[in-house]
Write a protein that holds these residues in place. Structure first.
Motif, short mmCIF file in Angstrom:
data_model
loop_
_atom_site.label_atom_id
_atom_site.label_comp_id
_atom_site.label_asym_id
_atom_site.label_seq_id
_atom_site.Cartn_x
_atom_site.Cartn_y
_atom_site.Cartn_z
N MET A 53 -34.63 17.45 -4.58
CA MET A 53 -35.18 18.43 -3.79
C MET A 53 -34.17 19.51 -2.97
N GLN A 54 -33.14 18.80 -2.58
CA GLN A 54 -32.22 19.59 -1.88
C GLN A 54 -31.67 20.68 -2.65
N MET A 68 -31.58 24.69 -2.65
CA MET A 68 -30.63 25.74 -2.65
C MET A 68 -30.86 26.66 -3.52
N GLN A 73 -21.27 27.88 -2.73
CA GLN A 73 -22.04 27.76 -1.45
C GLN A 73 -22.79 26.17 -1.58
N LYS A 118 -21.63 23.62 1.42
CA LYS A 118 -22.73 23.32 2.48
C LYS A 118 -23.63 22.23 2.14
N LEU A 119 -23.61 21.80 0.99
CA LEU A 119 -24.63 20.78 0.62
C LEU A 119 -23.62 19.26 0.06
N PRO A 130 -20.45 18.14 2.58
CA PRO A 130 -20.74 17.20 3.71
C PRO A 130 -21.64 15.82 3.23
N ALA A 131 -22.53 16.02 2.23
CA ALA A 131 -23.33 14.92 1.93
C ALA A 131 -22.39 13.75 1.33
N ARG A 190 -19.51 13.37 14.87
CA ARG A 190 -19.55 14.87 15.19
C ARG A 190 -20.40 15.59 14.25
N MET A 191 -20.66 14.96 12.91
CA MET A 191 -21.41 15.37 12.16
C MET A 191 -22.79 14.83 12.33
N GLY A 192 -23.15 14.11 13.16
CA GLY A 192 -24.47 13.70 13.45
C GLY A 192 -24.91 12.67 12.23
N MET A 193 -23.86 12.09 11.90
CA MET A 193 -24.28 11.04 10.65
C MET A 193 -23.88 9.58 11.18
#
Lengths: 287, 273
Positions: free
Chosen positions: A182-183, A187, A196, A200-201, A204-205, A282-285
């Protein structure tokens, strides 16, 4: 505090077991010496002797501790007999190898994820590379690199790299593939370019996977550097200390080098753990 | 006005004012169990400003149809145009915002960061991004949540944030695939009401996939009933309900009558099998 109690209990149990084991392991030599001197050994004499021999089969913990103390705190770090000096030799090769291995592992993972041909062809080789015993391979790497004029830190770093790229490659392939369909569709609906989507996906994932792999890779790097020091003629490094110790039956020296290697591994791996916590927070993870 | 629309869409006169136009659309998936016909000669025109719901049992191809509009699936027959051009060109022109069943927010980005993600990709300037994020957050009543991370929000709020993300760039079509399917009834009612207000304010064209009859009837100006094996349209109902719709319109006879017709359509589709 409550968390340290089980840890301390285990440590105490290991130390106790170690002391107990030292008695029968070193008893023969004590008996032989007593027989030659023609004296009767009491049990307490026996224990005292087995815990304080100069070249015991199994040195007692306090002997190792004293040796570590003498070769770290009491020696100048520039001295050839300083364990700090040898640790630094090994650590520098470990870190260079780790950096090379991480880079190679990430590049391979990107190739495998983005290129079908690489996906089909590279992974089996990556896995096969790790089935070859490093002890067999290490001397060849040293000799070949030496023949082309590369010696010193780099051959050891290459062996470290050889061991450490693997967990990173495997972890990053999984990490870069972790975004859901889905992600990726999402995109696609934004008409995002491949780069990109990567920056961006996918990248980081993959971070939680990367850090887990880095910890394994760092430990493997250290092993690689130590193994790399064995065939170089025992010049310097923790591996050299291990080898020299075994040549001359200096068991206390072997054990202190082992303890030092373990401590080094613990420090650098927990350092990665610290960076992991900071970055993911810092990444909120944060997990 | 009509002339302007034609010019904007760049459509040949044949399509009239249709924003999305499907003609004899076929789509057959090749699976291990043989070919599956997901869509069979589906034809439909969606006019500018329409709110069209697609309803039907699972496997009826409603989501597949929506994905065809979004160029996420390639039809194996027929033709589809979006804004007068092919679905692929429309996607490249960022003609639509797509809201998926799950919010799909990135856990490593704040709500504001998630909403500006498509804007970054599309190359909007930093200051423009900030303005747009603030505007759409206000639109979905999430002002003040910009700096929060997704896990700090409830499911309904996350889905609102994902709608905001689809609204942030200048697409005048909104494609929504069961966006409220995973939410409970009360939250869903609230979001339906908000969605209608949002639609009235923004004058977007909305295609909305659902499996809830009340939701479809409450929201839509046009309800498309679909049935499975093969996926096809069995009924298209133009809603007689006024554009202004309070929640209690769902008790009125007109509403129930439309709901009844939808239910009949669904049942008829089932009996065919």
């Amino acid at each position: 505090m409550t968390r340290s109690i089980p840890v301390l209990t285990v440590v105490a149990a290991i130390l106790a077991l170690w002391y107990v084991a030292a008695v029968p392991m070193n008893a023969q030599w004590a008996y032989d010496r007593a027989a030659r001197a023609d004296v009767e050994l009491t049990f307490s004499d026996l224990v005292a002797d087995t815990w304080s021999q100069e070249k015991p089969r199994l040195p007692a913990p306090h002997q190792v501790a004293v040796e570590v103390w003498q070769t770290t705190v009491d020696k100048k770090i520039t001295s050839k007999r300083s364990l700090i000096y040898h640790s630094w030799i090994t650590l520098s090769a470990t870190l260079v190898g780790f950096a090379l291995g991480t880079t190679l592992g990430i590049l391979l993972a990107v190739g495998i994820v983005y290129n079908r041909v690489m996906d089909m062809s590279v992974m089996p080789w990556v896995i096969a590379s790790q089935t070859i015993p490093i002890l067999a391979l290490a001397p060849m790497i040293i000799v070949v690199l030496n023949a082309v004029g590369v010696s010193g830190l780099l051959p050891k770093a290459v062996i470290s790299m050889y061991l450490s790229f693997f967990p990173v490659a495997v972890g990053m392939v999984k990490g870069l593939r972790s975004p859901e369909v889905m992600q990726l569709d999402q995109m696609h609906t934004w008409h995002a370019s491949a780069s990109q989507t990567f920056w961006k996906l996918r990248l980081p994932a993959s971070m939680p996977y990367l850090f887990t792999s880095l910890k394994v890779a760092m430990a493997a790097s250290l092993v690689g550097a130590i193994v790399g020091e064995l065939p170089t003629g025992a010049i310097a490094g923790l591996g050299a200390r291990l080898l020299a110790g075994s040549y001359y039956g200096q068991t206390i020296q072997i054990w202190s080098a082992l303890i030092m290697a373990a401590a080094l591994a613990a420090v650098i791996v927990s350092l990665i753990g610290l960076i992991q916590r900071i970055v993911l927070k810092r990444m909120g993870m944060a997990t | 006005m009509e002339v302007n629309n034609l010019k904007d869409a760049g459509t040949p006169a044949a399509n009239g004012g249709a924003v999305i136009s499907a003609k004899d659309l076929d789509l057959t998936f090749q699976t291990n169990d043989g070919p599956v016909q997901a869509l069979k000669s589906v034809s439909l025109d969606i006019e500018k400003g329409d709110f069209v719901s697609f309803i039907g049992p699972s496997g009826c191809g409603k989501t597949t149809f929506l994905r065809c509009m979004a160029d996420l699936e390639q039809p194996t027959g027929g033709s589809i145009t979006v804004n007068g051009v092919s679905a692929a060109e429309a996607r490249a022109a960022r003609a639509y915002g797509y809201v998926f069943q799950a919010a799909g927010l990135y856990p490593w980005r704040t709500i504001g960061g998630n909403i500006s993600l498509p804007l970054e990709i599309m190359g909007y300037s930093k200051s423009d991004q900030r303005d747009r994020v603030a505007r759409v957050l206000e639109l979905v009543e999430l002002a003040g949540f910009e700096k929060k991370f997704p896990w700090q929000l409830s499911g309904g709020m996350q889905q609102r944030a994902s709608i905001a993300r689809a609204l942030a760039f200048d697409a005048d079509i909104l494609l929504m695939d069961e966006p409220f399917g995973a939410l409970d009834e009360i939250v869903r009612d609230h979001l339906n009401e908000q969605l209608l207000k949002l639609w009235a304010r923004t004058e977007k064209t909305i295609a909305f996939v659902t499996h809830s009859i009340p939701e479809a009837v409450y929201l839509s100006t046009k309800i498309v009933v679909m049935s499975p094996r093969p996926g096809r349209i069995t009924d298209v109902i133009d809603s007689p309900l006024p554009k202004e719709r309070p929640l209690d319109i769902r008790e009125t006879p007109e509403f129930l009558e439309v709901a009844h017709r939808v239910r009949e359509g669904l049942r008829a589709g089932h009996n065919d099998v």
